[in-house]
Design an enzyme around this catalytic site. Structure first.
Site, PDB file in Angstrom:
ATOM      1  N   SER A   1       0.838  -1.202   0.000  1.00 56.78           N
ATOM      2  CA  SER A   1       0.000   0.000   0.000  1.00 56.78           C
ATOM      3  C   SER A   1       0.868   1.245   0.000  1.00 56.78           C
ATOM      4  O   SER A   1       1.641   1.475   0.941  1.00 56.78           O
ATOM      5  CB  SER A   1      -0.906   0.006   1.236  1.00 56.78           C
ATOM      6  OG  SER A   1      -1.534   1.272   1.347  1.00 56.78           O
TER       7      SER A   1
ATOM      8  N   HIS B   1      -1.415  -1.378  -4.115  1.00 60.97           N
ATOM      9  CA  HIS B   1      -2.647  -0.931  -3.463  1.00 60.97           C
ATOM     10  C   HIS B   1      -2.637   0.597  -3.317  1.00 60.97           C
ATOM     11  O   HIS B   1      -1.683   1.175  -2.780  1.00 60.97           O
ATOM     12  CB  HIS B   1      -2.733  -1.599  -2.091  1.00 60.97           C
ATOM     13  CG  HIS B   1      -4.018  -1.381  -1.368  1.00 60.97           C
ATOM     14  ND1 HIS B   1      -5.170  -2.103  -1.636  1.00 60.97           N
ATOM     15  CD2 HIS B   1      -4.345  -0.533  -0.361  1.00 60.97           C
ATOM     16  CE1 HIS B   1      -6.141  -1.711  -0.823  1.00 60.97           C
ATOM     17  NE2 HIS B   1      -5.676  -0.750  -0.041  1.00 60.97           N
TER      18      HIS B   1
ATOM     19  N   ASP C   1      -4.743   3.794  -1.916  1.00 60.53           N
ATOM     20  CA  ASP C   1      -5.830   4.209  -1.026  1.00 60.53           C
ATOM     21  C   ASP C   1      -6.326   5.602  -1.383  1.00 60.53           C
ATOM     22  O   ASP C   1      -5.616   6.586  -1.223  1.00 60.53           O
ATOM     23  CB  ASP C   1      -5.340   4.204   0.431  1.00 60.53           C
ATOM     24  CG  ASP C   1      -5.157   2.792   0.959  1.00 60.53           C
ATOM     25  OD1 ASP C   1      -6.112   2.007   0.883  1.00 60.53           O
ATOM     26  OD2 ASP C   1      -4.051   2.483   1.442  1.00 60.53           O
TER      27      ASP C   1
ATOM     28  N   MET D   1      -8.829   8.458  -0.424  1.00 58.91           N
ATOM     29  CA  MET D   1      -9.620   8.903   0.731  1.00 58.91           C
ATOM     30  C   MET D   1     -10.095  10.331   0.507  1.00 58.91           C
ATOM     31  O   MET D   1      -9.319  11.170   0.033  1.00 58.91           O
ATOM     32  CB  MET D   1      -8.786   8.846   2.007  1.00 58.91           C
ATOM     33  CG  MET D   1      -8.150   7.494   2.282  1.00 58.91           C
ATOM     34  SD  MET D   1      -7.370   7.489   3.902  1.00 58.91           S
ATOM     35  CE  MET D   1      -6.469   5.945   3.841  1.00 58.91           C
TER      36      MET D   1
ATOM     37  N   HIS E   1      -8.476   1.286  -3.750  1.00 57.91           N
ATOM     38  CA  HIS E   1      -9.374   1.109  -2.611  1.00 57.91           C
ATOM     39  C   HIS E   1     -10.016   2.462  -2.327  1.00 57.91           C
ATOM     40  O   HIS E   1      -9.364   3.358  -1.784  1.00 57.91           O
ATOM     41  CB  HIS E   1      -8.544   0.604  -1.416  1.00 57.91           C
ATOM     42  CG  HIS E   1      -9.307   0.465  -0.155  1.00 57.91           C
ATOM     43  ND1 HIS E   1      -8.692   0.295   1.070  1.00 57.91           N
ATOM     44  CD2 HIS E   1     -10.649   0.445   0.095  1.00 57.91           C
ATOM     45  CE1 HIS E   1      -9.610   0.195   2.017  1.00 57.91           C
ATOM     46  NE2 HIS E   1     -10.801   0.294   1.462  1.00 57.91           N
TER      47      HIS E   1
ATOM     48  N   MET F   1     -12.074   4.871  -0.419  1.00 61.77           N
ATOM     49  CA  MET F   1     -12.710   5.183   0.865  1.00 61.77           C
ATOM     50  C   MET F   1     -13.336   6.556   0.713  1.00 61.77           C
ATOM     51  O   MET F   1     -12.841   7.565   1.226  1.00 61.77           O
ATOM     52  CB  MET F   1     -11.653   5.135   1.982  1.00 61.77           C
ATOM     53  CG  MET F   1     -11.261   3.714   2.336  1.00 61.77           C
ATOM     54  SD  MET F   1      -9.680   3.607   3.179  1.00 61.77           S
ATOM     55  CE  MET F   1      -8.609   3.608   1.752  1.00 61.77           C
TER      56      MET F   1
ATOM     57  N   MET G   1     -11.746  -5.270   5.781  1.00 63.11           N
ATOM     58  CA  MET G   1     -10.883  -4.337   6.524  1.00 63.11           C
ATOM     59  C   MET G   1     -10.566  -4.919   7.898  1.00 63.11           C
ATOM     60  O   MET G   1     -11.484  -5.307   8.637  1.00 63.11           O
ATOM     61  CB  MET G   1     -11.571  -2.978   6.712  1.00 63.11           C
ATOM     62  CG  MET G   1     -11.691  -2.106   5.468  1.00 63.11           C
ATOM     63  SD  MET G   1     -10.128  -1.644   4.693  1.00 63.11           S
ATOM     64  CE  MET G   1      -9.232  -0.870   6.033  1.00 63.11           C
TER      65      MET G   1
ATOM     66  N   ASP H   1      -6.941  -6.014   4.593  1.00 58.55           N
ATOM     67  CA  ASP H   1      -6.264  -4.717   4.585  1.00 58.55           C
ATOM     68  C   ASP H   1      -6.254  -4.122   5.990  1.00 58.55           C
ATOM     69  O   ASP H   1      -7.305  -3.849   6.550  1.00 58.55           O
ATOM     70  CB  ASP H   1      -7.014  -3.788   3.612  1.00 58.55           C
ATOM     71  CG  ASP H   1      -6.345  -2.431   3.442  1.00 58.55           C
ATOM     72  OD1 ASP H   1      -5.248  -2.219   3.995  1.00 58.55           O
ATOM     73  OD2 ASP H   1      -6.940  -1.586   2.750  1.00 58.55           O
TER      74      ASP H   1
HETATM   75  C1  DX5 Z   1      -6.109   2.040   5.729  1.00 62.23           C
HETATM   76  C2  DX5 Z   1      -5.736   1.641   4.331  1.00 62.23           C
HETATM   77  C3  DX5 Z   1      -4.655   0.612   4.246  1.00 62.23           C
HETATM   78  C4  DX5 Z   1      -3.326   1.013   4.836  1.00 62.23           C
HETATM   79  C5  DX5 Z   1      -2.804  -0.201   5.532  1.00 62.23           C
HETATM   80  O1  DX5 Z   1      -7.366   2.636   5.711  1.00 62.23           O
HETATM   81  O2  DX5 Z   1      -6.863   1.125   3.640  1.00 62.23           O
HETATM   82  O3  DX5 Z   1      -4.485   0.168   2.898  1.00 62.23           O
HETATM   83  O4  DX5 Z   1      -2.379   1.447   3.893  1.00 62.23           O
HETATM   84  O5  DX5 Z   1      -1.668   0.143   6.217  1.00 62.23           O
HETATM   85  P1  DX5 Z   1      -0.948  -0.867   7.199  1.00 62.23           P
HETATM   86  O6  DX5 Z   1      -0.555  -2.078   6.374  1.00 62.23           O
HETATM   87  O7  DX5 Z   1       0.226  -0.103   7.696  1.00 62.23           O
HETATM   88  O8  DX5 Z   1      -1.921  -1.233   8.287  1.00 62.23           O
HETATM   89 ZN    ZN Z   2      -6.509   0.155   1.666  1.00 62.44          ZN
END
Ligand code: DX5
Ligand code: ZN
Length: 225
Positions: free
Chosen positions: A5, A28, A30, A32, A61, A63, A132, A170
């Site tokens: 990620s 990956h 993210d 947001m 992903h 969010m 999650m 994740d």
């Molecule tokens: C959190 C993200 C994850 C994040 C995970 O909301 O969706 O993808 O990068 O990070 P780690 O592996 O450090 O928990």
């Molecule tokens: Zn994620």
């Protein structure tokens, strides 16, 4: 599969961050929006640039609120898999169809407190289920082992329904947690801090992969679609 990620990478050098894990399976990403989650990260322009910068399949992903409106655009931008949150979508099945029509795999994600049962019958319209294992929003949080019950339920459902579905996890995945996730039936492991906080991210990917294989061998229900 291991999906580093980039949330934990240096955002000023994302091309280099992708290159550093060139032997991973997915990258990956993210997304947001500061509404669905308190954090704010990146959007379509960065995904488009990343797609040009790396051969790794992009695992987006989302969010974000209103994924029904925005998710297909990430498929058009070149994402290989576009996952959105069940809690945010108005029409889960229709959004999955729109993502697939735009040329990507479609993924459904559930937060730790969201039960899977209401969505089980809809999973045949998806390619990926992202469970999650932390509250979405930030990297570096502690793994919540209780979500593995949802992984086991999904794995049983996949087997009995003969579905082709990647089960992805994740949050808080690292050397100390990846084996139990693999044993529960996970196929795709997202790891942010465990990869990018390591001195050698490529080596971290390989050691996570080896640990996942060991756990997978013990997965009673069988894994991989
Ligand atoms: C959190 C993200 C994850 C994040 C995970 O909301 O969706 O993808 O990068 O990070 P780690 O592996 O450090 O928990
Ligand atoms: Zn994620």
């Amino acid at each position: 599969m291991i999906a580093p990620s980039i949330l934990s990478a240096d955002f000023a050098h994302l091309g280099g961050a992708a290159e550093a894990v060139a032997r991973a399976d997915w990258l990956h990403v993210d997304v947001m929006d500061n509404h669905f989650v308190p954090n704010l990260t990146i959007g379509l322009p960065v995904v488009k640039s990343l797609h040009r910068a790396t051969d790794l399949p992009l695992d987006c992903h989302l969010m974000i609120e209103n994924p029904d409106r925005w998710a297909p655009g990430y498929a058009e931008a070149g994402a290989a898999n576009v996952t959105f949150h069940a809690e945010a979508a108005a029409d889960v099945a229709q959004t999955a169809r729109a993502i697939r029509a735009a040329g990507a795999l479609a993924g459904l994600s559930v937060k730790p407190g969201t039960p899977l049962e209401p969505y089980l019958e809809l999973l045949s319209g998806f390619d990926t289920l992202l469970v999650m294992s932390v509250e979405p929003g930030f990297g570096g949080q502690k793994f919540m082992p209780e979500v593995l019950d949802k992984v086991r339920l999904a794995r049983r459902h996949v087997r009995s329904g003969h579905l082709r579905l990647f089960i992805e996890i994740d949050g808080g995945i690292g050397a100390d947690t990846i084996e139990q996730a693999a044993e529960a039936g996970v196929d795709v492991f997202v790891a942010g801090s465990a990869v990018y906080d390591a001195a050698d991210p490529a080596a971290a990917v390989e050691s996570l992969r080896a640990l996942a294989r060991a756990g997978m061998a013990r997965c009673a229900a069988g894994s991989a679609p």
